[in-house]
Design a protein around this motif. Structure first.
Motif, PDB file in Angstrom:
ATOM      1  N   CYS A  20     -54.273 -10.996 -19.487  1.00 32.65           N
ATOM      2  CA  CYS A  20     -55.216 -11.616 -18.564  1.00 32.65           C
ATOM      3  C   CYS A  20     -54.485 -12.569 -17.639  1.00 32.65           C
ATOM      4  O   CYS A  20     -53.685 -13.393 -18.094  1.00 32.65           O
ATOM      5  N   ILE A  21     -54.756 -12.435 -16.325  1.00 33.02           N
ATOM      6  CA  ILE A  21     -54.185 -13.369 -15.369  1.00 33.02           C
ATOM      7  C   ILE A  21     -55.205 -14.467 -15.140  1.00 33.02           C
ATOM      8  O   ILE A  21     -56.285 -14.215 -14.603  1.00 33.02           O
ATOM      9  N   ALA A  22     -54.865 -15.676 -15.541  1.00 31.75           N
ATOM     10  CA  ALA A  22     -55.792 -16.792 -15.331  1.00 31.75           C
ATOM     11  C   ALA A  22     -55.312 -17.608 -14.138  1.00 31.75           C
ATOM     12  O   ALA A  22     -54.148 -17.536 -13.751  1.00 31.75           O
ATOM     13  N   GLY A  23     -56.195 -18.375 -13.579  1.00 31.36           N
ATOM     14  CA  GLY A  23     -55.826 -19.201 -12.439  1.00 31.36           C
ATOM     15  C   GLY A  23     -57.038 -19.453 -11.574  1.00 31.36           C
ATOM     16  O   GLY A  23     -58.069 -18.808 -11.734  1.00 31.36           O
ATOM     17  N   ILE A  24     -56.886 -20.438 -10.684  1.00 33.36           N
ATOM     18  CA  ILE A  24     -57.968 -20.726  -9.756  1.00 33.36           C
ATOM     19  C   ILE A  24     -57.949 -19.672  -8.658  1.00 33.36           C
ATOM     20  O   ILE A  24     -56.874 -19.226  -8.249  1.00 33.36           O
ATOM     21  N   ASP A  25     -59.112 -19.305  -8.191  1.00 32.19           N
ATOM     22  CA  ASP A  25     -59.236 -18.339  -7.110  1.00 32.19           C
ATOM     23  C   ASP A  25     -58.334 -18.755  -5.943  1.00 32.19           C
ATOM     24  O   ASP A  25     -58.265 -19.918  -5.586  1.00 32.19           O
ATOM     25  N   GLY A  26     -57.622 -17.779  -5.390  1.00 32.85           N
ATOM     26  CA  GLY A  26     -56.820 -18.075  -4.204  1.00 32.85           C
ATOM     27  C   GLY A  26     -55.388 -18.467  -4.506  1.00 32.85           C
ATOM     28  O   GLY A  26     -54.698 -18.981  -3.646  1.00 32.85           O
ATOM     29  N   ASN A  27     -54.929 -18.230  -5.723  1.00 32.60           N
ATOM     30  CA  ASN A  27     -53.540 -18.552  -6.052  1.00 32.60           C
ATOM     31  C   ASN A  27     -52.654 -17.315  -6.096  1.00 32.60           C
ATOM     32  O   ASN A  27     -51.636 -17.300  -6.768  1.00 32.60           O
ATOM     33  N   GLY A  28     -53.081 -16.273  -5.385  1.00 32.47           N
ATOM     34  CA  GLY A  28     -52.242 -15.084  -5.282  1.00 32.47           C
ATOM     35  C   GLY A  28     -52.733 -13.908  -6.115  1.00 32.47           C
ATOM     36  O   GLY A  28     -52.128 -12.840  -6.095  1.00 32.47           O
ATOM     37  N   GLN A  29     -53.850 -14.100  -6.853  1.00 35.18           N
ATOM     38  CA  GLN A  29     -54.362 -13.000  -7.676  1.00 35.18           C
ATOM     39  C   GLN A  29     -54.670 -11.777  -6.834  1.00 35.18           C
ATOM     40  O   GLN A  29     -54.323 -10.653  -7.194  1.00 35.18           O
ATOM     41  N   ARG A  50     -53.083 -11.763 -24.347  1.00 34.37           N
ATOM     42  CA  ARG A  50     -51.993 -12.550 -23.798  1.00 34.37           C
ATOM     43  C   ARG A  50     -52.490 -13.109 -22.467  1.00 34.37           C
ATOM     44  O   ARG A  50     -53.217 -12.426 -21.732  1.00 34.37           O
ATOM     45  N   ILE A  51     -52.118 -14.351 -22.161  1.00 38.37           N
ATOM     46  CA  ILE A  51     -52.600 -14.975 -20.921  1.00 38.37           C
ATOM     47  C   ILE A  51     -51.411 -15.365 -20.063  1.00 38.37           C
ATOM     48  O   ILE A  51     -50.444 -15.968 -20.543  1.00 38.37           O
ATOM     49  N   LEU A  52     -51.462 -14.985 -18.777  1.00 42.58           N
ATOM     50  CA  LEU A  52     -50.468 -15.454 -17.820  1.00 42.58           C
ATOM     51  C   LEU A  52     -51.190 -16.339 -16.822  1.00 42.58           C
ATOM     52  O   LEU A  52     -52.230 -15.952 -16.299  1.00 42.58           O
ATOM     53  N   VAL A  53     -50.650 -17.527 -16.557  1.00 43.61           N
ATOM     54  CA  VAL A  53     -51.318 -18.407 -15.593  1.00 43.61           C
ATOM     55  C   VAL A  53     -50.593 -18.314 -14.262  1.00 43.61           C
ATOM     56  O   VAL A  53     -49.372 -18.452 -14.188  1.00 43.61           O
ATOM     57  N   LEU A  54     -51.358 -18.064 -13.233  1.00 44.64           N
ATOM     58  CA  LEU A  54     -50.823 -17.945 -11.885  1.00 44.64           C
ATOM     59  C   LEU A  54     -51.161 -19.219 -11.120  1.00 44.64           C
ATOM     60  O   LEU A  54     -52.314 -19.644 -11.079  1.00 44.64           O
ATOM     61  N   GLU A  71     -47.070 -18.083  -8.361  1.00 45.79           N
ATOM     62  CA  GLU A  71     -46.035 -17.954  -9.379  1.00 45.79           C
ATOM     63  C   GLU A  71     -46.664 -17.979 -10.762  1.00 45.79           C
ATOM     64  O   GLU A  71     -47.682 -18.638 -10.973  1.00 45.79           O
ATOM     65  N   ILE A  72     -46.002 -17.291 -11.706  1.00 38.40           N
ATOM     66  CA  ILE A  72     -46.477 -17.378 -13.083  1.00 38.40           C
ATOM     67  C   ILE A  72     -45.881 -18.640 -13.689  1.00 38.40           C
ATOM     68  O   ILE A  72     -44.660 -18.781 -13.762  1.00 38.40           O
ATOM     69  N   VAL A  73     -46.735 -19.566 -14.074  1.00 41.50           N
ATOM     70  CA  VAL A  73     -46.237 -20.857 -14.545  1.00 41.50           C
ATOM     71  C   VAL A  73     -46.382 -21.031 -16.056  1.00 41.50           C
ATOM     72  O   VAL A  73     -45.986 -22.054 -16.592  1.00 41.50           O
ATOM     73  N   GLY A  74     -46.950 -20.036 -16.702  1.00 39.24           N
ATOM     74  CA  GLY A  74     -47.062 -20.182 -18.147  1.00 39.24           C
ATOM     75  C   GLY A  74     -47.556 -18.905 -18.789  1.00 39.24           C
ATOM     76  O   GLY A  74     -48.290 -18.130 -18.179  1.00 39.24           O
ATOM     77  N   GLU A  75     -47.114 -18.677 -20.054  1.00 37.48           N
ATOM     78  CA  GLU A  75     -47.600 -17.524 -20.792  1.00 37.48           C
ATOM     79  C   GLU A  75     -48.116 -18.026 -22.138  1.00 37.48           C
ATOM     80  O   GLU A  75     -47.466 -18.840 -22.788  1.00 37.48           O
ATOM     81  N   LEU A  90     -54.565 -24.785 -20.664  1.00 39.29           N
ATOM     82  CA  LEU A  90     -54.526 -23.820 -19.561  1.00 39.29           C
ATOM     83  C   LEU A  90     -54.831 -24.510 -18.242  1.00 39.29           C
ATOM     84  O   LEU A  90     -54.200 -24.254 -17.227  1.00 39.29           O
ATOM     85  N   GLY A  91     -55.823 -25.399 -18.281  1.00 45.03           N
ATOM     86  CA  GLY A  91     -56.242 -26.106 -17.073  1.00 45.03           C
ATOM     87  C   GLY A  91     -55.103 -26.854 -16.419  1.00 45.03           C
ATOM     88  O   GLY A  91     -54.961 -26.827 -15.198  1.00 45.03           O
ATOM     89  N   LEU A  92     -54.285 -27.501 -17.245  1.00 45.19           N
ATOM     90  CA  LEU A  92     -53.155 -28.244 -16.687  1.00 45.19           C
ATOM     91  C   LEU A  92     -52.204 -27.319 -15.943  1.00 45.19           C
ATOM     92  O   LEU A  92     -51.685 -27.650 -14.888  1.00 45.19           O
ATOM     93  N   TYR A  93     -52.004 -26.132 -16.504  1.00 47.42           N
ATOM     94  CA  TYR A  93     -51.116 -25.172 -15.849  1.00 47.42           C
ATOM     95  C   TYR A  93     -51.764 -24.614 -14.578  1.00 47.42           C
ATOM     96  O   TYR A  93     -51.118 -24.418 -13.567  1.00 47.42           O
ATOM     97  N   MET A  94     -53.058 -24.348 -14.676  1.00 43.99           N
ATOM     98  CA  MET A  94     -53.772 -23.791 -13.523  1.00 43.99           C
ATOM     99  C   MET A  94     -53.746 -24.738 -12.341  1.00 43.99           C
ATOM    100  O   MET A  94     -53.776 -24.327 -11.187  1.00 43.99           O
ATOM    101  N   ALA A  95     -53.722 -26.032 -12.654  1.00 40.83           N
ATOM    102  CA  ALA A  95     -53.748 -27.023 -11.585  1.00 40.83           C
ATOM    103  C   ALA A  95     -52.349 -27.359 -11.096  1.00 40.83           C
ATOM    104  O   ALA A  95     -52.176 -28.137 -10.176  1.00 40.83           O
ATOM    105  N   GLY A  96     -51.345 -26.775 -11.732  1.00 42.43           N
ATOM    106  CA  GLY A  96     -49.981 -27.031 -11.308  1.00 42.43           C
ATOM    107  C   GLY A  96     -49.407 -28.315 -11.868  1.00 42.43           C
ATOM    108  O   GLY A  96     -48.338 -28.745 -11.467  1.00 42.43           O
TER     109      GLY A  96
END
Lengths: 375, 312, 512
Positions: free
Chosen positions: C290-299, C475-479, C483-487, C498-504
């Motif tokens: 699963c690719i997690a992340g806030i909308d608009g981060n390259g998904q 498995r979760i990848l955070v975008l 960029e992928i910033v965490g797995e 996850l939120g901390l990673y999603m927010a950069g």
């Protein structure tokens, strides 16, 4: 009865009829303004067209003239609707028709080709012009209406320039085909006999009708038609599921241009008309094709009837009393009809609303739930 | 050379006026493909004033001709407004119909007038040799046309309107994000009507300017030779920004002017290129320009999409 | 007359053709409180708020402000009464500045010309007072979604609105941004503003609201004091039964690599920078990544380059060992890639085609459906469609010939799922497959995704809903910013992490 009225085809027919009636009515009002004395007669003259002759044989012959000119119009209208199914408004049809004239006449008069090759050359030329619009659209995202208009003018001047080499010395008109190369005439195949020996009735008529049916079949029964219509209805979805939407756009404009080019050949290779090398605008045939395509409900079979109708009143225009009115009154009426065709969608909507009022609209529930869900 | 500059300026004026009209309409969210027709009707209005109104005051003449063109253009553009704003009709069909309607209507009308005056006159031509001179001031070889000034003023006013007034701001909001405009209480339909009517006014003005550019009579059967569409090309290349539109219009105007005056240039004349090629030039140039500038377009986001209050 | 209520909506009924969106609903908003409005998608929350904001007219019922009956015919009326709204989809003009967006509709003019000086002062002052830290001259298209939301809040404050409606304001924010929003909301309430807060996220409601009203299927269920209730109680009220959100799935060890993405870079559609930067990861058989992340981060760009809608400008994509970086979409489909697109209306369906024509959208060219001469085999198409309708339980008015547009959202999505899964793909790419659907449909779709995984297929999913990410994935990848910033392993992480990673705010060196 109600089921019949709900049928989309029936509604399209009724809407077209309404457009015609309103168009005629407005035309009549314009005539009243110009000169109330002859307005009623003038509108009747337009609708009567060849019936203005009392001699039945003469009527038949003139009917033949209208039929002969209906064929290119039908082809132009097919050209419009074919590209419209893919979501493109090919206003360049007028220019594609024009380049068809140029190709067929030049091949006939300068190279002395026989009719079949002249016709093929016209088709190729039209297809090429259509392809240009398609390439500009798919490669450079140029609005097809604007590029079409630009090409119309370029083609007009090109045609004037080219056909200038095969024109009469004393007039701005091109040479007579029968004096230079009678082999370029489309064969009559005995069809002229049906219209009191009208020489302009040729195999153009069966060719046009066969092409019409072919267009219908291609659009509705084949894989290609399935792809083209999907592209027209939702280009993004078509791309998503792997259809080559750019290729389809170009292909449809190539076919559209080819149809227009064929239309030109079907008229000019009967000897009905010659080209005037000082023409200041592209032939109206292409633009009238827009009217007939929409009036025919964007259906190839409908286009047969609408083409005949528009040609009928256009020819009818020449019977109005010239001391009061001019023949362009027919053009005015057909342009009003196109304008009204823009409202067809609304007419159907209003019509359905009236129909549905009688019974509670339960079957809409699903659609609405969906919308509500996404609010 | 003066002749080239003179024609360039006057054709550029036409293109600027009409392109600004298209620009305002599109900023409000309506694509105006009927500009060509609006030009014809505007020209008709102006020509009729010149035919029937007699005065010695050139100021009065210019004023009335300009007003007539504006009013007629606006009236005709209402056909677009009704169909596309209120009835959500297809803007392409309606625009095309308007272009055909204008030529057929003007022809029928002018012929009717001519035939009524003289039963043998079945032409669709209006002559305005006398009044035309009132628009022109001679400065040496250079024929200065008052429309050049009018265009400059209009250009300034349009810039001011779009960027410095609240209606300009609101108008652009309607073309970019009509739902946003609606949510802050702006009446999208009203603003779009305003855009369409203003484009009608400018288109009409451009129309009269066009037929006064060179000749002293106009045959209405011929329409305005695709100038409305050239103006749209100018607008696209000008990226919907007034000052860029003005620059592009000068370029296009020059190519159009060349076809009028190339004979005056010895080296061009000696090339023996047929006049048709010069006639084609502006259209060919515009196609090339469109091909280069359409890929990354800055068109208003909501243009061409009918606004429906029910859909949010 | 003195009343504790800022707004009272009494016995509101709003009908649309064939459906009652609000059935006799009463809602009372106290002055200075944060009042949550809870309900599932389609429960009627948005409709009710649209009625309050003047976008819809109710058939029955009255609205009172400060005890006096008022009539709200359009947003202008609402505005005049001091009612403002932050819409779920922001109503901002992207190419305008922040200031222009705020003053739009209430501009000051002098001699017909815009006067922005006073407005700027007021905006800056408001921004400082509520800690919004906004640059009035930035263009909307250049600022983050969280900032855009603050512009919407400023729009209301600039108009001196007293009653603020927030329509699902947290859907587009990171957990950290949500925390800040909560702070801002509490701030606003303590300054005397009354807030209506629409949400279906129970945790937020518990955290921020004073009271909570629950709607279900257009009907009013009840109002509770938040302090005296529990998530379980609210959940039961919202859904009408106790639901188990958790997806049932067995342990499964992933095997061969199906999708192998290496150093992928993709250009953005909106600006000239890269939207996807040097991304590498693998998806194996039998796992849901699963690719997690806030909308608009390259998904969007990442998925489009994998499915072939756009081309990557460097890096490579391999599927089953073959390089498909530049292959056509059709080729990828035939190789066994299926794609459930984010927007079913825009990409997934030809809405004006019949259901059967939509079901063969990716297979129409196969010999089963088209003969050698290029004609469609209608009989086979019907047979195929009828089978899918039966197997996947797609409900529609007239079966195979139903026009897709007239079907409900859930059934449209089922049709897409049927089409994509019945192809028997090796790789299933699903983007927000449950967007805008109700609980039943969500369960159905999650079940099918897990079935694919259990059948040893590779599944790549994009979701903006953290709950869904945690539930479904192996498995979760955070975008973040392309960029992928965490797995992560969903069993060993938390939404907060996850939120901390999603927010950069945090990042690891990831080698997937």
């Amino acid at each position: 009865m109600k089921k019949l009225l709900k049928n989309d085809g029936v509604q399209t027919f009724l809407a077209s009829l309404l457009c015609i009636i309103l168009g005629m009515l407005i035309g009549y009002i314009v005539l009243l303004f110009i000169n109330p004395a002859g307005a009623g007669k003038a509108i009747m003259d337009i609708m009567r067209n060849f019936f203005n002759f009392s001699n039945p044989l003469m009527q038949l012959k003139r009917f033949g003239n209208t039929v002969a000119k209906t064929m290119p119009l039908l082809l132009c209208s097919l050209s419009i609707l074919f590209s419209y199914k893919v979501g493109l408004f090919n206003i360049g049809v007028a220019g594609q028709y024009c380049i068809g004239v140029c190709a067929s006449l030049y091949a006939a008069l300068a190279w002395h080709w026989n009719w079949f090759f002249c016709m093929t050359f016209a088709i190729v030329a039209g297809a090429f012009a259509g392809m240009l619009v398609g390439l500009l659209k798919s490669l450079f995202n140029v609005n097809e209406v604007i590029s079409g208009i630009m090409l119309n003018w370029i083609i007009l001047y090109f045609t004037n320039m080219t056909l200038n080499k095969v024109k009469e010395v004393a007039s701005p008109y091109t040479l007579y085909i029968d004096q230079v190369n009678p082999g370029a005439f489309l064969p009559n195949a005995g069809l002229d006999k049906l219209f009191n020996n009208n020489q302009y009735i040729t195999i153009a008529v069966p060719i046009a009708l066969v092409v019409t049916i072919a267009v219908y079949v291609v659009l509705n029964k084949t894989k290609l038609g399935y792809e083209l219509r999907a592209t027209g209805l939702n280009a993004k979805a078509a791309k998503y599921c792997g259809m080559a939407e750019k290729k389809n756009m170009i292909l449809s404009l190539v076919i559209s241009g080819a149809l227009a080019g064929l239309g030109a050949s079907l008229l000019y290779q009967t000897g009905y008309m010659r080209w005037e090398c000082t023409s200041a605008s592209v032939p109206a045939m292409g633009f009238n094709g827009i009217a007939t395509a929409f009036l025919g409900g964007l259906n190839p079979i409908g286009a047969i009837f609408s083409s005949y109708f528009i040609q009928h009143i256009t020819d009818g225009g020449s019977y109005v009393d010239k001391s009061m009115y001019c023949s362009q009154i027919s053009d005015l009426i057909s342009s009003i009809i196109i304008y009204l065709c823009g409202f067809v969608f609304f007419m159907k909507y209003a019509f359905n609303k009236v129909l549905n009022k009688k019974k509670e609209p339960v079957n809409n529930a699903n659609a609405k739930t969906d919308k509500g869900g996404e609010n | 050379m003066t002749l080239l500059i003179q024609y360039t300026l006057i054709f550029a004026s036409v293109l600027i006026l009409v392109a600004l009209g298209g620009c305002i309409s599109e900023h409000s969210g309506v694509i105006n493909l009927g500009l060509e027709g609006i030009m014809v009707i505007g020209a008709l209005g102006g020509a009729l004033v010149m035919k029937f109104f007699k005065t010695d005051s050139s100021f009065l003449m210019i004023l009335l001709v300009v007003l007539a063109a504006i009013v007629m253009g606006m009236l005709f553009s209402a056909l677009l407004g009704v169909a596309c704003i209120n009835f959500k009709a297809d803007q392409t069909i309606i625009g095309t119909a308007m272009n055909m309607l204008s030529v057929a209507g003007a022809t029928v009308f002018v012929k009717a007038i001519n035939t009524a005056a003289d039963p043998n006159d079945v032409s669709s031509t209006i002559q305005y040799n006398g009044p035309k001179k009132m628009f022109i001031e001679r400065i040496g070889n250079f024929e200065f046309n008052w429309f050049m000034v009018i265009t400059l003023v209009v250009l300034g006013l349009v810039c001011l309107f779009l960027y410095k007034t609240k209606y300009g701001l609101r108008l652009q909001a309607c073309g970019e994000h009509p739902q946003a405009a609606d949510s802050v209480g702006i009446n999208v339909y009203k603003m779009r009507w305003m855009g369409v009517l203003m484009s009608g006014a400018l288109g009409g003005l451009g129309g009269i300017c066009y037929i006064l550019a060179g000749v002293s009579e106009w045959k209405f059967e011929t329409g305005v030779a695709g100038f409305g569409f050239l103006a749209l090309a100018v607008m696209i290349f000008g990226q919907w920004k007034p000052y860029r539109i003005a620059l592009v219009a000068l370029l296009f105007g020059m190519f159009r002017a060349l076809s009028n005056v190339y004979i005056g240039f010895d080296f061009l004349y000696n090339l023996k290129i047929p006049s048709s090629v010069y006639n084609m030039m502006p259209y060919i140039v515009s196609l090339i320009v469109l091909a280069l500038s359409s890929k990354h377009s800055h068109a208003p986001k909501a243009e061409g999409i009918p606004y429906d209050k029910g859909q949010r | 007359m003195d009343t504790p209520y800022a707004i009272e909506m009494l016995n509101i009924t709003k009908r649309f053709p064939g459906i009652i969106a609000n059935d006799n609903i009463t809602l009372r908003l106290k002055k200075g409180e944060i009042h949550a409005l809870l309900g599932e998608n389609g429960a009627g929350k948005s409709t009710l708020m649209s009625v309050l904001f003047g976008l819809y007219q109710p058939e029955e019922g009255i609205i009172k402000k400060d005890g006096k009956e008022v009539s709200i015919k359009n947003p202008n009326d609402a505005n005049a009464l001091g009612i403002g709204m932050v819409h779920q989809h922001f109503k901002l003009v992207e190419c305008f500045t922040v200031l222009d967006n705020i003053i739009l509709g209430v501009e000051d003019t002098k001699n017909g010309l815009l006067q922005k000086k006073e407005a700027r002062k007021k905006v800056v002052a408001l921004s400082e007072k509520y800690g919004l830290s906004i640059d009035p001259d930035a263009l909307i298209e250049d600022i983050t979604v969280g900032m855009q939301q603050r512009v919407e809040i400023l729009k209301m404050l600039y108009r001196d609105n007293e009653i603020l409606i927030f329509d699902e304001p947290t859907a587009v924010l990171t957990p950290q941004e949500i925390d800040e929003l909560m702070k801002i909301m509490k701030n606003l309430a303590s300054e005397g503003k009354s807030i209506l807060f629409i949400s279906h996220k129970l945790a937020e409601i518990m955290k921020v609201s004073d009271r909570c009203s629950v709607l279900r299927k257009g009907a009013y269920i009840g109002t509770l004091e938040t302090a005296k209730t529990s998530i379980e109680e609210l959940s039961a009220m919202m859904v009408g039964r106790n639901v188990n959100f958790h997806v049932e799935k067995q342990e499964k060890a992933p095997s061969d690599v199906v999708l192998d993405v290496e150093n992928l870079c993709v250009k953005s559609e909106t600006h000239n920078l890269d939207a996807v930067k040097n991304v590498s990861f693998k998806v194996r058989r039998g796992e849901i990544v699963c690719i997690a992340g806030i909308d608009g981060n390259g998904q969007k760009e990442l998925i489009e380059s994998i499915t072939g809608l756009t081309n990557a400008h460097s890096g490579s994509i391999k599927m089953l060992g073959k390089d498909i970086t530049r292959e056509k979409i059709r080729k990828r489909n035939v190789m066994g890639m299926s794609h459930i697109p984010e927007d079913r209306h825009k990409h997934g369906l030809v809405l004006d085609y019949s259901l059967e024509d939509n079901l063969i959208l990716e297979r129409y060219f196969e010999p089963e459906f088209t003969n050698k001469a290029g004609f469609l085999k209608r009989k086979n198409i019907r047979k195929y469609a009828d089978r899918l309708i039966e197997e996947y339980d797609i409900r529609s008015g007239q079966g195979a010939i139903t026009i897709a547009r007239s079907m409900s959202g859930g059934n449209q999505q089922k049709a897409i799922i049927a089409r994509e899964i019945d192809k028997n793909p090796e790789l299933l790419v699903a983007v927000q497959p449950t967007r805008g659907l109700d609980v039943g449909a969500i369960e159905y779709i999650h079940k099918h995704l897990v079935e694919q995984r259990d059948a040893d297929k590779a599944v790549l999913m994009v979701s903006y809903e953290l709950e869904e990410v945690m539930d479904v994935s192996d498995r979760i990848l955070v975008l973040f910013e392309g960029e992928i910033v965490g797995e992560f392993d969903p069993k060993k992480t938390t939404e907060e992490e996850l939120g901390l990673y999603m927010a950069g705010a945090k990042r690891d060196e990831v080698k997937a």
